[in-house]
Design a protein around this motif. Structure first.
Motif: not given
Length: 563
Positions: A223-228
């Motif tokens: 999720l961090k990689k997806k920009g949350i």
């Protein structure tokens, strides 16, 4: 003669010494004596029953019931597992078992078990078993007359073993046969995670059994990689599991060296402290944790620790309140006992245990510790929190009560049956986020309900009847007869009206039942999140940085008061 007197003296001395030892045993170690005495009495009772009772007793059944009753008088979590039930204990601890990977339920009309929910990528789903399949035979053995528990035991077994399952599928004339190989079934620990609107991450954590911390870490980093920019952790209906796993997940968001849980028990090995041992993954990302009355044990440790360190806003409803820790102890003949050995205390020093099993009412019942008897503790920032009743959310969301009619529709399998018919007509459906029950679909459902001659109890009718009887008993009925007639007319049972009035709630339940046939547990979660009041509140606080910071701080008025 001297020898005779000497022997008498020795005998007398032995009697005196024996009596002294006995008296010493009784007075100096009365608890040990009481335990030994009662064990001797219990042993004698079993022997007397076996010898003289009018019918032949089954020692396994009789003694097991005695053991279960004894343990249940202590608390519901101290349990005995004989050798043949070790797989049940293993599933509880590891969240896995050898089987086909499906929930089964009871078909009341056919008096047989049926498939209720196959798990994604597990043997039941992979071979093509579908929800609604009636279980007929296992390796040629007819399952008629066997209850769900008995059928479940036949479906489970050694990993790698195979069997032939015969089912009757609705809409097909001939039974279907499947060759199934049992696998180690790992229940979904994180059935769903995603990025919501406004870059809010969402992780649904269903259990702390097994190894959820590893899966949680992978989901969070993805999720961090997806920009949350913020995260919701959903612990609703999470009944707990392993304490170490809760500590590990909390460590992802808290600094190294923080004490998260302290356990206190009677013996030294039951008392321990658990600290964060690793460097965290993220100390800054805003967090919201969703909880409800079914969030318990390890779920309460995670939610409570994040609350006590002012690291997350807790949203939803007060948690279950299980502040007890269990460990397993080996017993003879391959059996095991799961026993409550300690209470746990979260960082503020509070214990969330809500029920005092030690002090029971005269009838043996137990009740929650009243709020008036709870104690105030403080979070790291100085916010007030309380013990003795679970974790109270920072934002309490009012729970909408489900309509009475919905309970009966589910209980009578009418929603289940409609979903089965729907799936026979629709090989595919849209993705869960786009699927909806149309007015035409709901009209079909209403027709099915009416055709089934559906009956259900209306609580208003019951209460009105009781009120009328009480009014007659106290002499008010004659004077109030007209009012009662008017009420009875307005509260007349009207199925059409109730199906229309509660259509929103019923449609949601139908949609969940249909979607999980195609998209499994993940799909049903997506459907339920569409109109989720808890999630809405979490999103609201996470998108308001000022309000979020205020909620995790002590109000200025309190600071000035010198708390």
């Amino acid at each position: 003669m001297k020898r005779f007197f000497k022997m008498r003296w020795i005998a007398a001395l032995l009697v005196v010494v024996g009596a002294a030892c006995f008296l010493s045993f009784k007075s100096g170690d009365s608890r040990s004596f009481q335990v030994a005495k009662n064990l001797d009495i219990f042993n004698s009772i079993v022997k007397e029953l076996d010898m003289f009772y009018v019918d032949t007793i089954d020692p396994n059944k009789t003694i097991r019931e005695g053991i279960d009753a004894m343990l249940y008088s202590l608390d519901p979590y101290t349990n005995y597992f004989p050798e043949e039930d070790q797989s049940e204990l293993e599933q509880m601890l590891k969240n896995s078992y050898g089987g086909i990977g499906s929930v089964i339920t009871w078909n009341t009309k056919l008096k047989r078990s049926m498939i209720a929910e196959p798990y994604e990528n597990m043997p039941a789903a992979n071979v093509g078993l579908k929800v609604g399949d009636i279980l007929m035979e296992i390796d040629g053995k007819d399952l008629a007359g066997k209850n769900n528990q008995e059928v479940s035991e036949l479906l489970r077994g050694q990993v790698g073993t195979s069997f032939k399952l015969k089912v009757q599928r609705p809409g097909t004339e001939k039974p279907l046969e499947f060759d199934i190989v049992r696998r180690s079934i790992q229940l979904p620990l994180i059935p769903y995670y995603t990025v919501l609107d406004k870059n809010i991450g969402y992780i649904n954590l269903s259990s702390f059994s097994g190894n959820p911390s590893k899966e949680f870490k992978q989901a969070f980093l993805d999720l961090k990689k997806k920009g949350i920019t913020s995260l919701v952790i959903d612990l609703r209906n999470n009944g707990g599991g392993l304490l170490d796993e809760a500590v590990e997940i909390a460590n992802y968001f808290l600094p190294r060296g923080k004490t998260l849980v302290t356990t206190k028990g009677k013996v030294k090995q039951a008392s321990n402290s658990y600290k964060t041992l690793r460097e965290p993954l993220d100390l800054e990302i805003p967090l919201a944790v969703l909880v409800n009355s079914s969030s318990a044990s390890a779920a309460e440790i995670l939610a409570g620790a994040l609350q006590d360190y002012d690291r997350a806003v807790i949203v939803g409803n007060r948690t279950f309140g299980k502040g007890l820790v269990q460990t397993t102890r080996p017993l003879p003949y391959g059996s095991t006992m799961k026993i409550t050995t300690s209470k746990y205390y979260i960082p503020s020093g509070r214990c969330v245990q809500a029920i005092d099993y030690k002090h029971r009412n005269e009838d043996g019942s137990v009740g929650r510790i009243p709020d008036s008897l709870t104690t105030v503790f403080h979070t790291a920032a100085g916010r007030e929190v309380r013990d003795g009743g679970g974790v109270t959310p920072d934002i309490v969301v009012k729970q909408e009560k489900l309509p009475n009619i919905l309970f009966y529709l589910v209980n009578d399998n009418l929603i289940f049956d409609y979903a089965t018919q729907y799936c026979l007509k629709h090989p595919t459906i849209p993705a869960p986020d786009k699927f909806e029950i149309t007015d035409a679909d709901y009209a079909d459902f209403k027709a099915l309900v009416k055709k089934a001659d559906f009956k259900y109890d209306q609580q208003t009718e019951k209460i009105l009847k009781n009120l009328k009887e009480m009014a007659e008993f106290e002499g008010y009925l004659t004077e109030a007869s007209e009012e009662f007639k008017a009420l009875e007319k307005k509260l007349t049972h009207n199925l059409e009206r109730d199906l229309d009035h509660f259509s929103k709630e019923i449609k949601t339940m139908i949609a969940v039942e249909i979607i999980k046939r195609y998209y499994y547990q993940r799909g049903s979660i997506i459907e339920q999140l569409k109109d989720d009041d808890d999630l809405k509140e979490a999103e609201k606080i996470l998108t308001d940085p000022v309000k979020y910071k205020e909620m995790l701080s002590v109000p200025a008025a309190v600071k000035k008061g010198g708390k």
